[in-house]
Design a protein around this motif. Sequence first.
Motif, PDB file in Angstrom:
ATOM      1  N   HIS A  88       0.854  -1.191   0.000  1.00 21.29           N
ATOM      2  CA  HIS A  88       0.000   0.000   0.000  1.00 21.29           C
ATOM      3  C   HIS A  88       0.886   1.235   0.000  1.00 21.29           C
ATOM      4  O   HIS A  88       1.753   1.361   0.853  1.00 21.29           O
ATOM      5  CB  HIS A  88      -0.872  -0.040   1.263  1.00 21.29           C
ATOM      6  CG  HIS A  88      -1.819   1.108   1.379  1.00 21.29           C
ATOM      7  ND1 HIS A  88      -3.189   0.940   1.309  1.00 21.29           N
ATOM      8  CD2 HIS A  88      -1.605   2.423   1.553  1.00 21.29           C
ATOM      9  CE1 HIS A  88      -3.766   2.125   1.453  1.00 21.29           C
ATOM     10  NE2 HIS A  88      -2.827   3.030   1.603  1.00 21.29           N
ATOM     11  N   VAL A  89       0.679   2.099  -0.964  1.00 25.57           N
ATOM     12  CA  VAL A  89       1.406   3.372  -0.942  1.00 25.57           C
ATOM     13  C   VAL A  89       0.408   4.525  -1.003  1.00 25.57           C
ATOM     14  O   VAL A  89      -0.651   4.415  -1.616  1.00 25.57           O
ATOM     15  CB  VAL A  89       2.443   3.526  -2.086  1.00 25.57           C
ATOM     16  CG1 VAL A  89       3.614   2.592  -1.894  1.00 25.57           C
ATOM     17  CG2 VAL A  89       1.811   3.308  -3.433  1.00 25.57           C
ATOM     18  N   HIS A  90       0.755   5.627  -0.344  1.00 27.14           N
ATOM     19  CA  HIS A  90      -0.105   6.803  -0.330  1.00 27.14           C
ATOM     20  C   HIS A  90       0.336   7.695  -1.476  1.00 27.14           C
ATOM     21  O   HIS A  90       1.410   8.292  -1.434  1.00 27.14           O
ATOM     22  CB  HIS A  90       0.027   7.519   1.014  1.00 27.14           C
ATOM     23  CG  HIS A  90      -0.016   6.582   2.184  1.00 27.14           C
ATOM     24  ND1 HIS A  90      -1.087   5.727   2.394  1.00 27.14           N
ATOM     25  CD2 HIS A  90       0.871   6.318   3.164  1.00 27.14           C
ATOM     26  CE1 HIS A  90      -0.847   5.020   3.483  1.00 27.14           C
ATOM     27  NE2 HIS A  90       0.343   5.345   3.957  1.00 27.14           N
ATOM     28  N   CYS A  96      -4.831   6.308  -2.540  1.00 30.49           N
ATOM     29  CA  CYS A  96      -3.972   5.186  -2.189  1.00 30.49           C
ATOM     30  C   CYS A  96      -3.838   4.268  -3.398  1.00 30.49           C
ATOM     31  O   CYS A  96      -4.770   4.113  -4.173  1.00 30.49           O
ATOM     32  CB  CYS A  96      -4.595   4.364  -1.067  1.00 30.49           C
ATOM     33  SG  CYS A  96      -4.929   5.331   0.396  1.00 30.49           S
TER      34      CYS A  96
HETATM   35 NI    NI Z   1      -2.933   5.240   1.699  1.00 31.90          NI
END
Ligand code: NI
Length: 133
Positions: A88-90, A96
């Motif tokens: 998971h990357v923001h 996201c």
């Molecule tokens: Ni995120």
Amino acid sequence: MGIKRFGVSLEEELLESLDDFVKKNKFPNRSQAIRFLIKNNLVEEKWEENEEVAGAIVLVYDHHKREVQNKSTEIQHNYHHSILSVQHVHLDHNNCLESILVKGKAVELKALSEKLISIKGIQHGKLVTTTKE
Ligand code: NI
């Protein structure tokens, strides 16, 4: 793995299409392009025949919509045996990006990806299909 050579006869037009394909995709040579096309076809067949396959499900969503994350987590727990990893990357303040690597029977993986991608609030979703051999 031994490499064997073989001759291929093609209509002129088809050969031109192959050369365009080589150029467009920056393959080093025709062999590499043909290898790619054969492999693509084999991957497709394996997925169609419900064999043991692998892939990646990519999802983009706004994390402010809490129900998206809740629903996604619930679905992923139901398919925990098929999921190898989740990253998971923001992307920015709102968005996201999640990549879920999966392995298992093609039908199961397709069902999982369809369930995830169709969650209300998912902005974009895609299943990338591959195989180990
Ligand atoms: Ni995120």
